[in-house]
Design a protein around this motif. Structure first.
Motif, short mmCIF file in Angstrom:
data_model
loop_
_atom_site.label_atom_id
_atom_site.label_comp_id
_atom_site.label_asym_id
_atom_site.label_seq_id
_atom_site.Cartn_x
_atom_site.Cartn_y
_atom_site.Cartn_z
N ILE A 69 0.81 -1.22 0.00
CA ILE A 69 0.00 0.00 0.00
C ILE A 69 0.85 1.28 0.00
O ILE A 69 0.58 2.20 -0.77
CB ILE A 69 -0.99 -0.01 1.19
CG1 ILE A 69 -2.11 -1.03 0.91
CG2 ILE A 69 -1.60 1.38 1.41
CD1 ILE A 69 -3.09 -1.20 2.06
N PRO A 70 1.91 1.39 0.85
CA PRO A 70 2.71 2.63 0.82
C PRO A 70 3.30 2.93 -0.56
O PRO A 70 3.42 4.10 -0.93
CB PRO A 70 3.82 2.34 1.84
CG PRO A 70 3.22 1.35 2.78
CD PRO A 70 2.35 0.49 1.92
N LEU A 71 3.67 1.91 -1.32
CA LEU A 71 4.23 2.13 -2.66
C LEU A 71 3.19 2.72 -3.60
O LEU A 71 3.48 3.64 -4.36
CB LEU A 71 4.77 0.81 -3.23
CG LEU A 71 5.92 0.16 -2.46
CD1 LEU A 71 6.27 -1.20 -3.07
CD2 LEU A 71 7.14 1.06 -2.46
N PHE A 72 1.96 2.20 -3.52
CA PHE A 72 0.88 2.73 -4.35
C PHE A 72 0.53 4.16 -3.94
O PHE A 72 0.27 5.01 -4.79
CB PHE A 72 -0.37 1.85 -4.24
CG PHE A 72 -0.28 0.57 -5.01
CD1 PHE A 72 -0.28 0.57 -6.40
CD2 PHE A 72 -0.19 -0.64 -4.36
CE1 PHE A 72 -0.18 -0.62 -7.11
CE2 PHE A 72 -0.10 -1.83 -5.05
CZ PHE A 72 -0.10 -1.81 -6.44
N VAL A 73 0.53 4.40 -2.65
CA VAL A 73 0.23 5.75 -2.15
C VAL A 73 1.27 6.75 -2.65
O VAL A 73 0.92 7.82 -3.16
CB VAL A 73 0.17 5.75 -0.60
CG1 VAL A 73 0.10 7.19 -0.07
CG2 VAL A 73 -1.04 4.96 -0.12
N GLU A 74 2.54 6.38 -2.53
CA GLU A 74 3.63 7.27 -2.97
C GLU A 74 3.52 7.55 -4.48
O GLU A 74 3.63 8.70 -4.92
CB GLU A 74 4.97 6.64 -2.66
CG GLU A 74 6.17 7.50 -3.07
CD GLU A 74 7.50 6.81 -2.79
OE1 GLU A 74 8.54 7.42 -3.11
OE2 GLU A 74 7.50 5.68 -2.29
N GLN A 75 3.30 6.50 -5.26
CA GLN A 75 3.19 6.68 -6.72
C GLN A 75 2.00 7.56 -7.08
O GLN A 75 2.11 8.47 -7.92
CB GLN A 75 3.05 5.32 -7.40
CG GLN A 75 2.99 5.42 -8.94
CD GLN A 75 2.36 4.19 -9.57
OE1 GLN A 75 1.30 3.74 -9.14
NE2 GLN A 75 3.01 3.66 -10.58
N SER A 76 0.84 7.32 -6.44
CA SER A 76 -0.36 8.10 -6.74
C SER A 76 -0.19 9.57 -6.38
O SER A 76 -0.64 10.46 -7.11
CB SER A 76 -1.57 7.50 -6.01
OG SER A 76 -1.81 6.18 -6.42
#
Length: 476
Positions: free
Chosen positions: A342-349
């Motif tokens: 989830i943190p990776l998706f949050v950062e990318q978004s």
């Protein structure tokens, strides 16, 4: 064992330590028997192949241990050295293979990485570009052509393996499986819930394969009217029916020649078309409406957010077609099964929306991240990205706060009641108390046990919260 000679001052242990630090190093004899493999490469192969390698790897053949190695082709060629490009879990790595000679007789091959990741390749280009800009090198035009060419080539490729975000075990296993699938021409069936990225996976398989420079044609089986589906898929000859274009029209299959056809939402494929697609898969041929049979060379990749095996049992999907599509199957793990990503998706978004909205948001608050971890994401990655976009539009600071999430917090609190709450044994009042207690417990969990914050989250007073907790403890 540790003796040193005047012309060679390294001990055996020192030699091994040095060799283990050469990325991707493997040494084989002329028959392909492994004489040495660096520890880091053993670990990488273990991740890719899903096997546990022991110290007995030495003496085994590279064909058995690592069938995807470019060393195998090199051993059968007459070249002295070559660069090998691997497209895999880290995006790309470039290795150098060099033959070893004893006199004029080749006795083996040494293989090691020049660049281990796509980031290292980019760094190399950046350094060359900087040297050229400083006047130390005189091939800036050459570099620009390489870089711009790389961007142009990437422009027609929508997604690649590097676009699959995540470092969780399920995602590493998925990437490993996609690499192996890309090495064949067999039909692939992708099954996953809505919002998991089926299109991304289909593109990744194609762009890793030998067909990567040929068309990738998509067709959404749910978006085309049933009456038009046959002509859309197979095309038609001029005059084949009323309203047909005089010169005819190629279908999606024909447009995908030598490449891949992606059948998205294949569970929505019209039933009368299914036997015709089955013939395509069996005979490797098709015919336009009103035309002659033609041979074709197209790889089929299908995707569904429903269980096709269950649809077969219900009589809604042909069993013989299902078996033809299900040659190689890949299941994309839902977001709830890999919450560490989830943190990776949050950062990318956030990065994407900063560029789109001209904002400088840096992160989400720890409380928001805790909400994200506690939520089960029925809409998967798509739902998370949409939520970040909504929050970014409301956010006025440098981090996204709970207030920027709109109704998400209440939805995450009240959206997943236990089915055991509402039973015949529980009258309405008792069921209401149990449901209320579950929401309170979830709010306390989200707030780390802080009753004041939990009360604010539930929009009740702290005294009311204490009264409800006291009442529930008496009734248990």
């Amino acid at each position: 064992m540790n003796r040193k000679s005047s012309d060679f001052q390294l001990t055996l242990e020192e030699c091994k330590r040095i060799l283990d630090h050469i990325s991707g190093l493997v040494v084989v004899d002329k028959d392909g028997t492994i004489r040495y493999m660096a520890k880091e490469l053993k670990e990488k192969i273990t991740q890719t192949e899903g096997e546990n390698f022991s110290k007995e790897i030495l003496g085994k053949n590279i064909r058995e241990i690592y069938p995807a190695s470019k060393l195998i082709d090199f051993l059968e060629s007459e070249k002295n050295e070559e660069l090998a490009v691997y497209l895999g879990m880290s995006g790309i790595n470039i290795a150098r293979m060099k033959a070893l000679y004893e006199g004029k007789k080749m006795i083996g091959v040494v293989d090691f990485d020049l660049f281990s990741t796509a980031q290292e390749v980019d760094l190399f280009f950046n350094k060359l570009e900087a040297l050229s800009a400083d006047g130390l090198l005189d091939f800036s035009d050459r570099i620009k052509r390489i870089i711009s060419g790389k961007k142009r080539k990437k422009a027609h490729k929508k997604y690649s393996l590097a676009d699959i975000i995540g470092d969780s075990v399920p995602i590493r296993e998925l990437k490993s499986k996609l690499v192996r699938m890309s090495e064949t021409d067999s039909t692939v069936l992708i099954e996953a819930e809505t919002g998991c990225g089926k299109e991304l996976v289909a593109h990744s398989i194609h762009n890793l394969s030998k067909r990567m420079n040929y068309p990738f044609i998509e067709i959404n089986c749910a978006a085309i009217p049933e009456s038009l589906f046959e002509s859309e898929l197979f095309g038609y000859e001029g005059g084949a029916f009323t309203g047909a274009q005089p010169g005819g029209r190629p279908g999606k299959l024909e447009l995908a020649e030598k490449g891949a056809l992606f059948l998205d939402e294949v569970d929505q494929l019209p039933y009368h078309i299914q036997p015709k697609l089955l013939r395509v898969l069996q005979e490797k041929e098709f015919c336009r409406i009103g035309g002659r049979t033609k041979k074709m060379d197209v790889r089929i990749i299908a995707a569904s957010n429903k269980n096709l095996a269950l649809l077969v049992k219900e009589g809604k999907f042909r069993e013989d077609l299902y078996y033809r599509l299900n040659i190689m199957r890949v299941t994309i793990p839902p977001l709830r099964e890999r919450k560490e990503d989830i943190p990776l998706f949050v950062e990318q978004s956030i990065q994407e929306m900063n560029a789109l909205l001209d904002k400088k948001v840096e992160c989400v608050s720890p409380q928001v991240m805790k909400y994200f971890y506690c939520y089960n994401w029925p809409g998967n990655v798509r739902e998370l990205k949409n939520l970040i976009e909504r929050a970014m539009n409301l956010c006025v600071g440098k981090q996204i706060e709970a207030g920027d999430l709109g109704d998400f917090v209440s939805e995450s609190l009240y959206g997943e009641m236990k089915s055991t709450i509402f039973t015949e044994k529980n009258p309405l009042e008792k069921a209401r108390e149990l449901a209320e207690l579950e929401v309170i417990e979830k709010a306390l969990d989200l707030c780390g046990g802080n009753k004041q914050k939990a009360a604010e989250l539930l929009k009740i007073s702290r005294a009311t919260l204490y009264n409800k907790l006291a009442h529930s403890s008496k009734s248990v």
